[in-house]
Design a protein around this motif. Structure first.
Motif, PDB file in Angstrom:
ATOM      1  N   SER A 144     -10.623  -2.633 -11.154  1.00  0.00           N
ATOM      2  CA  SER A 144      -9.981  -2.346 -12.439  1.00  0.00           C
ATOM      3  C   SER A 144      -9.203  -1.035 -12.436  1.00  0.00           C
ATOM      4  CB  SER A 144     -11.022  -2.315 -13.558  1.00  0.00           C
ATOM      5  OG  SER A 144     -12.013  -1.327 -13.309  1.00  0.00           O
ATOM      6  N   GLY A 145      -9.379  -0.205 -11.397  1.00  0.00           N
ATOM      7  CA  GLY A 145      -8.624   1.043 -11.303  1.00  0.00           C
ATOM      8  C   GLY A 145      -9.434   2.294 -11.578  1.00  0.00           C
ATOM      9  N   LYS A 146     -10.745   2.174 -11.711  1.00  0.00           N
ATOM     10  CA  LYS A 146     -11.586   3.330 -12.046  1.00  0.00           C
ATOM     11  C   LYS A 146     -11.480   4.433 -10.990  1.00  0.00           C
ATOM     12  CE  LYS A 146     -15.524   1.133 -12.207  1.00  0.00           C
ATOM     13  NZ  LYS A 146     -15.061  -0.183 -11.702  1.00  0.00           N
ATOM     14  N   SER A 147     -11.738   4.080  -9.748  1.00  0.00           N
ATOM     15  CA  SER A 147     -11.723   5.088  -8.687  1.00  0.00           C
ATOM     16  C   SER A 147     -10.319   5.646  -8.463  1.00  0.00           C
ATOM     17  CB  SER A 147     -12.272   4.500  -7.378  1.00  0.00           C
ATOM     18  OG  SER A 147     -13.646   4.211  -7.504  1.00  0.00           O
ATOM     19  N   THR A 148      -9.326   4.770  -8.541  1.00  0.00           N
ATOM     20  CA  THR A 148      -7.945   5.228  -8.392  1.00  0.00           C
ATOM     21  C   THR A 148      -7.606   6.263  -9.452  1.00  0.00           C
ATOM     22  OG1 THR A 148      -7.259   3.132  -7.418  1.00  0.00           O
ATOM     23  CG2 THR A 148      -5.536   4.484  -8.412  1.00  0.00           C
ATOM     24  N   LEU A 149      -7.992   6.008 -10.675  1.00  0.00           N
ATOM     25  CA  LEU A 149      -7.722   6.944 -11.759  1.00  0.00           C
ATOM     26  C   LEU A 149      -8.403   8.281 -11.500  1.00  0.00           C
ATOM     27  CD1 LEU A 149      -6.434   7.312 -14.575  1.00  0.00           C
ATOM     28  CD2 LEU A 149      -8.604   6.527 -15.540  1.00  0.00           C
ATOM     29  N   LEU A 150      -9.660   8.259 -11.091  1.00  0.00           N
ATOM     30  CA  LEU A 150     -10.380   9.508 -10.853  1.00  0.00           C
ATOM     31  C   LEU A 150      -9.809  10.270  -9.660  1.00  0.00           C
ATOM     32  CD1 LEU A 150     -14.113   8.667 -11.579  1.00  0.00           C
ATOM     33  CD2 LEU A 150     -12.363   9.605 -13.091  1.00  0.00           C
ATOM     34  N   ARG A 151      -9.346   9.562  -8.653  1.00  0.00           N
ATOM     35  CA  ARG A 151      -8.743  10.254  -7.501  1.00  0.00           C
ATOM     36  C   ARG A 151      -7.499  11.032  -7.922  1.00  0.00           C
ATOM     37  NH1 ARG A 151      -9.744   5.087  -4.357  1.00  0.00           N
ATOM     38  NH2 ARG A 151     -11.759   5.440  -3.341  1.00  0.00           N
ATOM     39  N   ALA A 152      -6.808  10.532  -8.913  1.00  0.00           N
ATOM     40  CA  ALA A 152      -5.654  11.279  -9.429  1.00  0.00           C
ATOM     41  C   ALA A 152      -6.101  12.530 -10.178  1.00  0.00           C
ATOM     42  CB  ALA A 152      -4.813  10.390 -10.338  1.00  0.00           C
ATOM     43  N   VAL A 153      -7.258  12.449 -10.843  1.00  0.00           N
ATOM     44  CA  VAL A 153      -7.755  13.618 -11.578  1.00  0.00           C
ATOM     45  C   VAL A 153      -8.132  14.731 -10.612  1.00  0.00           C
ATOM     46  CG1 VAL A 153      -9.537  14.477 -13.137  1.00  0.00           C
ATOM     47  CG2 VAL A 153      -8.549  12.209 -13.519  1.00  0.00           C
ATOM     48  N   TYR A 154      -8.754  14.387  -9.477  1.00  0.00           N
ATOM     49  CA  TYR A 154      -9.070  15.461  -8.526  1.00  0.00           C
ATOM     50  C   TYR A 154      -8.045  15.559  -7.394  1.00  0.00           C
ATOM     51  CZ  TYR A 154     -11.896  11.851  -5.969  1.00  0.00           C
ATOM     52  OH  TYR A 154     -12.343  10.731  -5.313  1.00  0.00           O
ATOM     53  N   ARG A 155      -6.857  15.040  -7.655  1.00  0.00           N
ATOM     54  CA  ARG A 155      -5.651  15.278  -6.859  1.00  0.00           C
ATOM     55  C   ARG A 155      -5.718  14.712  -5.440  1.00  0.00           C
ATOM     56  NH1 ARG A 155      -2.255  20.533  -7.939  1.00  0.00           N
ATOM     57  NH2 ARG A 155      -2.641  20.713  -5.712  1.00  0.00           N
ATOM     58  N   HIS A 156      -6.354  13.571  -5.285  1.00  0.00           N
ATOM     59  CA  HIS A 156      -6.312  12.878  -4.009  1.00  0.00           C
ATOM     60  C   HIS A 156      -5.276  11.766  -4.007  1.00  0.00           C
ATOM     61  CE1 HIS A 156     -10.102  14.139  -1.638  1.00  0.00           C
ATOM     62  NE2 HIS A 156      -9.730  15.123  -2.426  1.00  0.00           N
ATOM     63  N   LEU A 157      -4.799  11.384  -5.173  1.00  0.00           N
ATOM     64  CA  LEU A 157      -3.725  10.406  -5.284  1.00  0.00           C
ATOM     65  C   LEU A 157      -2.703  10.925  -6.296  1.00  0.00           C
ATOM     66  CD1 LEU A 157      -5.447   6.882  -5.430  1.00  0.00           C
ATOM     67  CD2 LEU A 157      -4.007   7.791  -3.606  1.00  0.00           C
ATOM     68  N   PRO A 158      -1.416  10.878  -5.965  1.00  0.00           N
ATOM     69  CA  PRO A 158      -0.397  11.370  -6.897  1.00  0.00           C
ATOM     70  C   PRO A 158      -0.133  10.397  -8.037  1.00  0.00           C
ATOM     71  CG  PRO A 158       0.652  10.489  -4.941  1.00  0.00           C
ATOM     72  CD  PRO A 158      -0.831  10.425  -4.686  1.00  0.00           C
ATOM     73  N   LEU A 159       0.344  10.942  -9.129  1.00  0.00           N
ATOM     74  CA  LEU A 159       0.759  10.122 -10.262  1.00  0.00           C
ATOM     75  C   LEU A 159       2.149   9.560 -10.013  1.00  0.00           C
ATOM     76  CD1 LEU A 159      -0.229  12.462 -13.248  1.00  0.00           C
ATOM     77  CD2 LEU A 159      -1.634  10.747 -12.105  1.00  0.00           C
ATOM     78  N   THR A 160       2.371   8.364 -10.514  1.00  0.00           N
ATOM     79  CA  THR A 160       3.724   7.828 -10.560  1.00  0.00           C
ATOM     80  C   THR A 160       4.427   8.314 -11.821  1.00  0.00           C
ATOM     81  OG1 THR A 160       2.966   5.847  -9.398  1.00  0.00           O
ATOM     82  CG2 THR A 160       5.100   5.708 -10.518  1.00  0.00           C
ATOM     83  N   ARG A 161       3.648   8.421 -12.882  1.00  0.00           N
ATOM     84  CA  ARG A 161       4.177   8.905 -14.155  1.00  0.00           C
ATOM     85  C   ARG A 161       3.003   9.398 -14.995  1.00  0.00           C
ATOM     86  NH1 ARG A 161       7.033   4.389 -16.740  1.00  0.00           N
ATOM     87  NH2 ARG A 161       5.633   4.276 -18.523  1.00  0.00           N
ATOM     88  N   GLY A 162       3.303  10.291 -15.944  1.00  0.00           N
ATOM     89  CA  GLY A 162       2.274  10.775 -16.837  1.00  0.00           C
ATOM     90  C   GLY A 162       1.819  12.174 -16.486  1.00  0.00           C
ATOM     91  N   SER A 163       0.752  12.636 -17.139  1.00  0.00           N
ATOM     92  CA  SER A 163       0.258  13.983 -16.899  1.00  0.00           C
ATOM     93  C   SER A 163      -1.255  14.034 -17.036  1.00  0.00           C
ATOM     94  CB  SER A 163       0.889  14.978 -17.881  1.00  0.00           C
ATOM     95  OG  SER A 163       0.460  14.712 -19.209  1.00  0.00           O
ATOM     96  N   ILE A 164      -1.846  14.997 -16.320  1.00  0.00           N
ATOM     97  CA  ILE A 164      -3.278  15.272 -16.403  1.00  0.00           C
ATOM     98  C   ILE A 164      -3.420  16.778 -16.590  1.00  0.00           C
ATOM     99  CG2 ILE A 164      -5.517  15.140 -15.254  1.00  0.00           C
ATOM    100  CD1 ILE A 164      -4.422  12.806 -13.597  1.00  0.00           C
TER     101      ILE A 164
END
Length: 256
Positions: A40-60
């Protein structure tokens, strides 16, 4: 007061949208859970929060500071993480692994101060692994490694703590001990959890993800309904309350 805010977060991997338009707020000192089926994207979302995956759009942001515009050192001072898996390519001790949490607060190649040593010692003790301090990290069980990684995150002393399936590899007793410890820290917590009853017991607010989108969010009693569980997770559940509380307790029934 430390608030984590995600606004219109999109994440694309290999050309495929994984997270689409997620808005999420974790207010200061609150425990926010992210639940949803596998994929569902849970881990992907969290990896963006701790900067292991970049955002395509948006902000944290953390209290208005855009994490993806900060230096890695400053971002690590604001957000600590307990990921699902952490490889160690070096034969480090438990102490050395936990001490890595002090890195964002030190100059490159600086030695540990007396304060650093005390912080790491306290973190290991709080995580229940002080007795493993001189053991090689690679020799530990999965549950022991998980608690050492929590000690590392605690030693980091960041006001936001991100947990990705933190109870993996833990027996029932240690699941409760770890989450009790996390809630006692007073920091802002965002956690992906697969156990819905643990989510109900510990989270102040839940976000439900399905196919990379937030389906609904709210306090656990409002979110964890039989219809939601059936529609999102594909299983029937009877929802009752933990005796003496309004905390939902789910009893699952196989088949539909």
């Amino acid at each position: 007061m430390t608030t984590l805010t995600l606004q219109d977060v999109h994440i694309t991997l290999a050309g495929a949208p994984i997270v689409t338009g997620v808005d999420l707020t974790a207010a200061s000192g609150r425990f926010v859970g992210i639940i949803g089926p596998n994929g569902s994207g849970k881990s992907t979302l969290l990896r963006a929060v701790y900067r292991h995956l970049p955002l395509t759009r948006g902000s944290i942001t953390v209290d208005g500071e855009d994490l993806w515009r900060l230096t890695p050192r400053r971002a690590a001072q604001l957000v600590a993480a307990l990921p699902q898996e952490t490889r160690s390519d070096f034969d480090v001790t438990t102490w050395e692994m936990a001490a890595m949490g002090r890195t964002p607060h030190k100059r490159p190649f600086a030695s540990d101060t007396a304060e650093d040593t005390k912080i790491v010692s306290d973190a290991l003790a709080h995580a229940g692994v002080a007795h493993l301090a001189h053991r090689r990290y690679s020799t530990l069980s999965g549950g022991e490694k998980q608690r050492v990684l929590l000690a590392r995150a605690l030693a980091q002393q960041a006001p936001v703590l991100v947990l990705d399936e933190p109870t993996n590899h833990l027996d029932v007793r240690h699941q409760f001990e770890l989450l009790d410890l996390v809630t006692s820290t007073g920091v802002t917590v965002v956690a992906a959890l697969h156990d819905l009853n643990l989510a109900a017991a510990y989270c102040d607010h839940l976000y439900v993800l399905a196919e990379g989108r937030v389906v609904t969010d709210g306090p656990p009693p409002d979110v964890l309904t039989p219809r939601l569980v059936r529609d999102v997770f594909g299983i029937d559940a009877h929802v009752t309350s933990t005796p003496g509380t309004d905390t939902p307790h789910l009893i699952f029934r196989p088949g539909r």
